[in-house]
Design a protein around this motif. Structure first.
Motif, PDB file in Angstrom:
ATOM      1  N   THR A 292       0.831  -1.210   0.000  1.00 24.08           N
ATOM      2  CA  THR A 292       0.000   0.000   0.000  1.00 24.08           C
ATOM      3  C   THR A 292       0.865   1.260   0.000  1.00 24.08           C
ATOM      4  O   THR A 292       0.629   2.204  -0.765  1.00 24.08           O
ATOM      5  CB  THR A 292      -0.926  -0.007   1.224  1.00 24.08           C
ATOM      6  OG1 THR A 292      -1.582  -1.268   1.306  1.00 24.08           O
ATOM      7  CG2 THR A 292      -1.971   1.084   1.122  1.00 24.08           C
ATOM      8  N   GLY A 304      -4.386   4.972  -0.558  1.00 24.51           N
ATOM      9  CA  GLY A 304      -4.198   3.691  -1.234  1.00 24.51           C
ATOM     10  C   GLY A 304      -4.776   2.552  -0.411  1.00 24.51           C
ATOM     11  O   GLY A 304      -4.788   2.597   0.818  1.00 24.51           O
ATOM     12  N   PHE A 305      -5.288   1.546  -1.106  1.00 20.67           N
ATOM     13  CA  PHE A 305      -5.897   0.375  -0.461  1.00 20.67           C
ATOM     14  C   PHE A 305      -5.412  -0.888  -1.166  1.00 20.67           C
ATOM     15  O   PHE A 305      -5.216  -0.896  -2.386  1.00 20.67           O
ATOM     16  CB  PHE A 305      -7.430   0.395  -0.564  1.00 20.67           C
ATOM     17  CG  PHE A 305      -8.084   1.616   0.023  1.00 20.67           C
ATOM     18  CD1 PHE A 305      -8.655   1.571   1.275  1.00 20.67           C
ATOM     19  CD2 PHE A 305      -8.141   2.799  -0.693  1.00 20.67           C
ATOM     20  CE1 PHE A 305      -9.283   2.676   1.800  1.00 20.67           C
ATOM     21  CE2 PHE A 305      -8.763   3.915  -0.169  1.00 20.67           C
ATOM     22  CZ  PHE A 305      -9.337   3.859   1.078  1.00 20.67           C
ATOM     23  N   VAL A 306      -5.227  -1.930  -0.380  1.00 15.34           N
ATOM     24  CA  VAL A 306      -5.119  -3.283  -0.924  1.00 15.34           C
ATOM     25  C   VAL A 306      -6.347  -4.032  -0.440  1.00 15.34           C
ATOM     26  O   VAL A 306      -6.550  -4.205   0.762  1.00 15.34           O
ATOM     27  CB  VAL A 306      -3.839  -4.000  -0.473  1.00 15.34           C
ATOM     28  CG1 VAL A 306      -3.852  -5.445  -0.942  1.00 15.34           C
ATOM     29  CG2 VAL A 306      -2.607  -3.294  -1.020  1.00 15.34           C
ATOM     30  N   ARG A 321      -3.739   3.037   3.417  1.00 16.78           N
ATOM     31  CA  ARG A 321      -2.765   4.101   3.684  1.00 16.78           C
ATOM     32  C   ARG A 321      -3.338   5.408   3.201  1.00 16.78           C
ATOM     33  O   ARG A 321      -3.679   5.562   2.027  1.00 16.78           O
ATOM     34  CB  ARG A 321      -1.424   3.813   2.983  1.00 16.78           C
ATOM     35  CG  ARG A 321      -0.379   4.878   3.231  1.00 16.78           C
ATOM     36  CD  ARG A 321      -0.021   4.957   4.707  1.00 16.78           C
ATOM     37  NE  ARG A 321       0.611   3.720   5.166  1.00 16.78           N
ATOM     38  CZ  ARG A 321       0.509   3.266   6.408  1.00 16.78           C
ATOM     39  NH1 ARG A 321      -0.217   3.930   7.278  1.00 16.78           N
ATOM     40  NH2 ARG A 321       1.095   2.154   6.757  1.00 16.78           N
ATOM     41  N   LEU A 388      -5.831  -3.431  -6.344  1.00 15.54           N
ATOM     42  CA  LEU A 388      -5.024  -2.325  -5.835  1.00 15.54           C
ATOM     43  C   LEU A 388      -5.766  -1.032  -6.166  1.00 15.54           C
ATOM     44  O   LEU A 388      -6.030  -0.743  -7.344  1.00 15.54           O
ATOM     45  CB  LEU A 388      -3.632  -2.345  -6.495  1.00 15.54           C
ATOM     46  CG  LEU A 388      -2.671  -1.225  -6.088  1.00 15.54           C
ATOM     47  CD1 LEU A 388      -2.339  -1.296  -4.608  1.00 15.54           C
ATOM     48  CD2 LEU A 388      -1.394  -1.297  -6.923  1.00 15.54           C
TER      49      LEU A 388
END
Length: 813
Positions: A292, A304-306, A321, A388
């Motif tokens: 991330t 940001g993401f996973v 994040r 993502l």
């Protein structure tokens, strides 16, 4: 390249196994079809024209139709579609006339495919008409390659009319059923690639094109080397290869265009560093955080993401994040965009989410006031495992085209790192489980060892108990050494069982060595007197002067040398049993005194004036007939009748020869136990020899013979020649025992006594005399028979094999 019908037939069989069209064979029109499929147009045309001429001459409409079909396909591939249609119509007519509707449908499909490939103004409608005809012709075939090909071409035509999504759906549903037919499967994937290009799904188009090439490469590899020469000259395969090459070049070009931009920010170099860092992280949670952070860093995004696919198939944040609030994981994202990427497998990148028509219906886009969004699939070999997701809610146009390629490359590396971390995590979990299992196994092993020790102790106790029970059983069965199962011995034991609990006197008759004392002991120890003494006296072995004192006892001073009182055996045996062996040799005076004891139950010791009351059971034994002794006046008649209340006659061993094997086993086991050695075994020949011998010494002689054999025999088995049965007067001692030859078969197992009689004279006194005598007699027999060994052995009465061994032993021949 290929020579002969045999090679052609073998190649046709291999090609047919790869899913080639029906009709491929090694001769005629089938051979032309084979060359056509292999891509060798010239050979195919030559074979087709030859096959058509031959079939037309013979009036074979089927072969002619197949040949015309091949020529039609060749004309279509060369661009002469009008001529191809004419030949196809002729082929269809011939096949229909022969009622080969499925083959006619195949030609219709060839024509439809050629029309769809040309894609002229009227070609689509013409292709549709041909496909309708083919469907009618194949209506009787529920499944098969022809129907799958029909579905492929119908989907192609559907896409050509504008229904691309419907065509893609139809081909995706067809894909599983053609997976084993590689020649049709690659065309399905090539058509899918074409339709995805029309739709604008470049990633899907590239993937389908690559799959088509993989299948074509498999087909080419499966062919013999010499058959691959023209494989790629087929126009359809060449077009698929060109499309795949074009996709690769486009990807390379896109990467190259991006390579010009990193010169300003070095993001591609940074990607390489990030990839190395991800590869070194194996703990899943930290890896997700790094992925991330790196995505936000590379793209310059705000957040940001996973998002990973859970067990329920839904996306859930695994790492978040936020550049502005890095410690706040409770942030929201556009679930709609993430789910669309998960379902379609295509990245979504937009520079203005609210103005993007694709996203205008997503409420989350407007609610979150998103501007720039990039969402990319994370896929491994099993499929899409997550997405993502990066976004910027303030800046419009934040993600450029170069960012997409960079993030796609990053997503691929992230997928690899995730897959490795998961595998390592699973391996670590399995390792811990294995350690736990090993620990459990060790505990179980210790427990098993403990139980084994306990069970072993229990088994030892049981074995000892079993041994005691066996000894008790053997004692009960053997009756204190009385071994046998013969009828004679059973009668004796039956009488013993009857008289043991009575107190009446018993007289036992039998030859020397038959076991008279054993019977007496069996009577005593089987009776209620077993806890008291059993006293045995041999009347013939004690001088007459001492017998009275032995029986009745004496007091001090009763006679010269009587320096102390002595208790007689009658008193010693009081409450028990007194066994008087060889009572027939008892002096007359003692007979009178014994009769008084039997009548009054009183004993007066020698020199005493007082009587001693006794309660003793008298068991007598004699190897002489007491009746005869009474007749001769040697035994008192009144004593005879007082003693002979019960008479037991013991059979001689020669009268119960069937007991000899049991007796042998019993004595060998007893000898081994006494000597603390391994019991020896006795051969059948030796048992037969014992059974055939008179054994005048009865059981005692048998025991001594076996004792002698156990001492003298070096091996584990006692053979017939090892038995010292040479005569009653000859008993070899340890240092002079003759060597015992071993008989090879039972016919040679004759008594040594016969050998002694054959040699003549008295038995030898020692080993040297024996050898000298035997050698001399053998030489005399050979001289008398003119050295005829067979007659000499017969003359001596010696078995031939024994005779030959003696010749070798004495070095005579």
């Amino acid at each position: 390249m290929i020579h002969g019908n045999q090679q052609a037939a073998e190649l046709a069989a291999r090609v047919a196994g790869l899913g080639a069209p029906r009709g491929v064979s090694g001769e005629g029109a089938g051979l032309a079809q084979l060359w056509l499929w292999l891509g060798h147009a010239e050979r195919a045309r030559a074979e087709a024209e030859r096959a058509f001429a031959d079939a037309d001459l013979r009036g074979d409409e089927v072969q002619a139709g197949h040949a015309q079909a091949v020529l039609s396909a060749l004309d279509a591939r060369s661009g002469d579609l009008d001529r191809a249609l004419s030949r196809a119509d002729d082929a269809i007519a011939r096949l229909r006339a022969s009622e080969r509707l499925a083959d006619a449908a195949g030609v219709m499909l060839d024509v439809a495919e050629a029309l769809l490939s040309r894609d002229g103004p009227a070609d689509l409608s013409a292709a549709a008409a041909r496909l309708a005809e083919a469907r009618t012709a194949l209506s009787t075939e529920p499944s098969g390659a022809a129907r799958d090909r029909l579905r492929l071409l119908l989907a192609w035509a559907r896409g050509a009319t504008g229904d691309v999504d419907g065509a893609i759906a139809e081909l995706e549903s067809l894909e599983p059923s053609v997976s084993s037919a590689r020649d049709l499967a690659w065309r399905v994937h090539a058509t899918l690639a074409h339709l995805h290009e029309l739709r604008g799904a470049e990633v899907h188009a590239r993937r389908s094109s690559e799959r088509a090439m993989e299948l074509l490469e498999d087909l080419a590899t499966a062919l013999p080397r010499e058959a691959r020469e023209h494989f790629w000259l087929d126009p359809r395969r060449a077009a698929a290869r060109a499309r795949a090459s074009g996709s690769a070049r486009a990807a390379a070009s896109s990467a190259a265009s991006v390579q010009g931009e990193p010169a300003r920010d070095g993001r591609w170099a940074r990607l390489l560093e990030i990839t190395k860092r991800l590869a070194g992280e194996h703990e899943l949670d930290r890896l997700l955080e790094r992925i991330t952070d790196s995505a936000v860093e590379l793209s310059g995004a705000e957040r940001g993401f996973v998002l990973l696919v859970g067990e329920d198939g839904k996306l859930a944040p695994a790492a978040v994040r936020d550049a502005k609030s890095p410690d706040d994981p409770h942030v929201v994202f556009s679930q709609s965009i993430a789910e669309a990427v998960q379902i379609d497998g295509e990245p979504i990148v937009t520079v203005d989410a609210r103005a993007d028509g694709r996203l205008s219906e997503y409420l989350s886009v407007h609610k979150l006031m998103l501007q720039s969004v990039a969402c990319l699939p994370i896929r491994d070999r099993s499929g899409i495992v997550g997405v993502l997701y990066v976004e910027h809610r303030v800046r419009r146009g934040r993600f450029r085209s170069g960012d997409v390629e960079l993030l796609l490359a990053f997503a691929d590396q992230a997928a690899i790192a995730l897959s490795n971390a998961r595998l390592l995590g699973e391996n670590e979990k399995k390792r811990r489980e294995l350690e736990a299992a090993n620990e459990a196994l060790e505990k179980a092993k210790d427990e098993i060892e403990r139980l084994l020790v306990a069970r072993t102790a229990e088994l030892d106790d049981a074995r000892r108990e079993l041994g005691r029970a066996r000894d008790a059983l053997r004692s009960a069965h053997d009756r204190h050494g009385i071994v046998g199962r013969s009828e004679a011995i059973r009668r004796v034991l039956a009488i013993v069982d009857r008289v043991r609990d009575a107190s009446v006197p018993v007289v036992i008759h039998g030859e020397s060595g038959t076991g008279k004392e054993l019977v007496a002991r069996a009577i005593h120890y089987g009776s209620s007197r077993a806890r008291k003494s059993f006293v045995a006296v041999n009347c013939a072995a004690i001088p007459e002067q001492l017998l009275e004192s032995e029986l009745f006892g004496h007091v001090r001073g009763a006679f010269t040398g009587a320096d102390r009182d002595r208790t007689g055996v009658l008193v010693q045996a009081s409450g028990g049993t007194l066994f008087l062996d060889e009572i027939g040799d008892m002096p007359p005076k003692m007979q009178v005194d014994l009769l008084r004891v039997l009548q009054d139950g009183k004993v007066r010791p020698v020199g005493s004036e007082e009587d001693v009351l006794v309660d003793v059971r008298i068991v007598c034994a004699s190897n002489k007939s007491l009746r005869d002794q009474v007749t001769k006046g040697l035994f008192r008649e009144d004593l005879f009748y007082r003693l002979s209340v019960v008479e037991i006659r013991l059979p001689a061993l020669r009268e119960r020869r069937e007991d000899i094997p049991l007796l042998c086993d019993h004595f060998l086991a007893s000898i081994a136990k006494r000597e603390e050695s391994t019991p020896k075994r006795i051969s059948r020949e030796a048992v037969r020899r014992l059974a055939s011998h008179p054994l005048p010494g009865n059981v005692r002689q048998l025991e001594h013979v076996l004792m002698n054999a156990c001492v003298m025999v070096e091996g584990d088995v006692i053979e017939a020649d090892d038995l010292a049965l040479l005569g009653d007067d000859f008993r070899p001692s340890l240092d002079v025992a003759p060597a015992a030859p071993s008989f090879a078969d039972e016919d040679d197992a004759e008594d040594d006594a016969d050998d002694v009689r054959a040699l003549g004279g008295a038995p030898p006194a020692n080993l040297e005399e024996w050898k000298t005598l035997e050698r001399r007699k053998i030489l005399e027999a050979l001289e008398a028979t003119n050295w005829n060994r067979v007659r000499a052995a017969a003359h001596l009465g010696m078995p031939r094999r024994t005779f030959y061994r003696r010749l070798k032993e004495y070095d005579i021949l």
